[in-house]
Design a protein around this motif. Sequence first.
Motif, mmCIF file in Angstrom:
data_model
loop_
_atom_site.group_PDB
_atom_site.id
_atom_site.type_symbol
_atom_site.label_atom_id
_atom_site.label_comp_id
_atom_site.label_asym_id
_atom_site.label_seq_id
_atom_site.Cartn_x
_atom_site.Cartn_y
_atom_site.Cartn_z
ATOM 1 N N VAL A 1 -10.199 -13.361 -0.631
ATOM 2 C CA VAL A 1 -9.514 -12.095 -0.803
ATOM 3 C C VAL A 1 -10.409 -11.284 0.199
ATOM 4 O O VAL A 1 -11.155 -11.437 1.038
ATOM 5 C CB VAL A 1 -10.124 -12.243 -2.673
ATOM 6 N N TYR A 2 -8.218 -10.406 0.469
ATOM 7 C CA TYR A 2 -9.255 -8.825 1.118
ATOM 8 C C TYR A 2 -7.960 -8.058 0.357
ATOM 9 O O TYR A 2 -7.752 -8.701 -0.061
ATOM 10 C CB TYR A 2 -8.558 -9.383 2.711
ATOM 11 N N VAL A 3 -9.215 -7.183 -0.177
ATOM 12 C CA VAL A 3 -8.967 -6.350 -0.913
ATOM 13 C C VAL A 3 -9.070 -4.559 -0.169
ATOM 14 O O VAL A 3 -10.019 -4.484 0.820
ATOM 15 C CB VAL A 3 -10.198 -5.717 -1.844
ATOM 16 N N ARG A 4 -7.978 -3.400 0.098
ATOM 17 C CA ARG A 4 -7.796 -2.276 0.908
ATOM 18 C C ARG A 4 -7.828 -1.129 -0.020
ATOM 19 O O ARG A 4 -5.569 -1.981 -0.474
ATOM 20 C CB ARG A 4 -7.073 -2.287 2.168
ATOM 21 N N GLY A 5 -7.588 -0.598 -0.831
ATOM 22 C CA GLY A 5 -6.716 0.611 -1.434
ATOM 23 C C GLY A 5 -6.251 -0.340 -2.797
ATOM 24 O O GLY A 5 -5.498 0.519 -3.275
ATOM 25 N N TRP A 6 -7.293 -1.111 -2.771
ATOM 26 C CA TRP A 6 -7.614 -2.021 -4.797
ATOM 27 C C TRP A 6 -6.095 -2.941 -4.237
ATOM 28 O O TRP A 6 -5.360 -3.478 -5.219
ATOM 29 C CB TRP A 6 -7.263 -0.908 -5.742
ATOM 30 N N GLY B 1 -13.413 -12.352 2.508
ATOM 31 C CA GLY B 1 -13.984 -12.963 2.570
ATOM 32 C C GLY B 1 -14.662 -13.726 2.618
ATOM 33 O O GLY B 1 -13.835 -15.247 2.797
ATOM 34 N N GLU C 1 -9.476 -12.135 8.021
ATOM 35 C CA GLU C 1 -9.890 -10.651 7.372
ATOM 36 C C GLU C 1 -10.960 -10.838 6.052
ATOM 37 O O GLU C 1 -11.575 -10.786 5.124
ATOM 38 C CB GLU C 1 -9.247 -9.695 7.079
ATOM 39 N N ARG D 1 -15.024 -13.551 7.301
ATOM 40 C CA ARG D 1 -16.041 -12.006 7.611
ATOM 41 C C ARG D 1 -16.959 -12.721 8.041
ATOM 42 O O ARG D 1 -17.583 -12.017 8.813
ATOM 43 C CB ARG D 1 -15.566 -10.908 6.832
ATOM 44 N N ARG E 1 -9.563 -2.370 -11.373
ATOM 45 C CA ARG E 1 -10.371 -1.965 -10.593
ATOM 46 C C ARG E 1 -11.997 -2.616 -10.374
ATOM 47 O O ARG E 1 -12.427 -2.203 -10.507
ATOM 48 C CB ARG E 1 -10.256 -1.003 -10.074
ATOM 49 N N SER E 2 -11.701 -3.524 -10.785
ATOM 50 C CA SER E 2 -12.753 -5.097 -10.745
ATOM 51 C C SER E 2 -13.116 -6.210 -9.641
ATOM 52 O O SER E 2 -11.803 -7.300 -10.334
ATOM 53 C CB SER E 2 -13.054 -5.361 -12.001
ATOM 54 N N ILE E 3 -13.610 -6.583 -7.959
ATOM 55 C CA ILE E 3 -13.607 -7.074 -7.802
ATOM 56 C C ILE E 3 -13.624 -9.066 -8.576
ATOM 57 O O ILE E 3 -13.123 -9.756 -8.768
ATOM 58 C CB ILE E 3 -14.314 -7.518 -6.294
ATOM 59 N N LYS E 4 -14.762 -8.913 -9.691
ATOM 60 C CA LYS E 4 -15.208 -10.158 -9.825
ATOM 61 C C LYS E 4 -14.243 -10.279 -11.556
ATOM 62 O O LYS E 4 -14.096 -11.456 -11.245
ATOM 63 C CB LYS E 4 -16.753 -9.600 -11.439
ATOM 64 N N ARG F 1 0.551 -0.790 -0.273
ATOM 65 C CA ARG F 1 0.299 0.132 -0.419
ATOM 66 C C ARG F 1 0.859 1.401 0.004
ATOM 67 O O ARG F 1 0.464 2.124 -0.256
ATOM 68 C CB ARG F 1 -0.648 -0.633 1.263
#
Lengths: 81, 226
Positions: free
Chosen positions: B146-151, B77, B75, B50, B101-104, B29
Motif C-alpha cells: 500500500v501507499y498512503v499520502r494524506g490518508w 511498501g 512507490e 520501496r 486513521r490507522s495503517i494496521k 486528494r
Amino acid sequence: MVDIVIPPLGEVEEVRVVRWLHEVGDEVQAGEAVAEVECEKTTFVIEAPVGGRLFAILVPEGRVAAPGEVIGKIAERAGGR
Amino acid sequence: MREVFWIPLGRVGYREVLERQRRLHELRRLNKVPDLVLSLEHNPVITLGRSADPRHILADPLALEAAGVEVVTVERGGDVTYHGPGQLVLYPILNLRGWQRSIKWYIRALEEVMLKVAASYGIQAKRVPSRPGIWVGNEKLGAVGVYVRGWITMHGLALNVDLVPDGFRWIVPCGIHGAGTTSIATLVGREISMAEVSARVRAAFAEVFGVQVRVRDPTGLEVMAR
C-alpha cells in the motif's frame, strides 16, 4: 524552527524511514512530500508542516522511528505556514 | 450507507493502470472523485516496492524480456512481487479518514476481505505475525502492498486465483526465502472462475468496509473530475 513529526498511524509502534525526498538546505513548500516511511507493507508519506528550508534530518534513511518522534526540522520561511 | 465506486478494468498492462491510479489518487486528494476501487488482472509483471532488493528477482533479465514480463519500480511498501493473469488485484483509492486513521486497521481490513473469500471456498487461510498478507501453511495466498499520502490510499491487494503462468517462480516473493505461494485453484483442486471470485471479493469488501459498492464504468470518473 518547526519539527517534522511521524504522526500517529494507529497501533504502529515503529516505522522505517525509507526515503528523504529532499536534502538539508532545500526549499520545501507547506504540504510537500518530504519523506517516506514504511510499516506493514505500507509506504506512508510525511509532508512538510510548513514552508521553509529543510534545516536538519534527524533520522536518516534506513533507520527506525516511532510515531510522535521528530525526524527532521524546517527553518520556517516568514509567512510559510 | 456510504457508497464506494467499483471500477472493473479487466486485464490491463501494469504501467497503464499505474498512471491511472496515480491520477485518481491525486484527484481523490483534491476531493474531486469519490472513494473507489479498481478491480483488475495484470499482464505478467514483476514490481519492486520501496524496500525491494533487486537480488530477489531470480530470473535472467533477458529471459523475462523474452517472456514479455516487465519489471517496474513502484512507490508501494514491501519487497518484490509478481502480478499476472489469474490473480485478482484491487486498488482501493480511499480516504481513510472516513474509516480509521490507522495503517494496521487498513491492512487488517484488506486481509479480512481475502480471508472471507478464501473461506467461501472452504480454505482456512490465516494471518502470520509480521508477515502481512494471508497464508495457508507456509504459502502465501494473498498479498498486500500500500501507499498512503494524506490518508488517501493507493495500490492494495493481490489474491492468487489460478495463476498461469505461475510467475512467482521468477522471484523470491516479498523477499522471504523458504516461503512459497499458492492459489485458490491449487488448494481446491479444480478450475476457478475469475468472474465468480470477483463477485465474492466485491461482496466481502462491502461487508468489511461497511459500504455499498456501485459498479461504474471506468471512463465516467475522469470525466466527472473535470
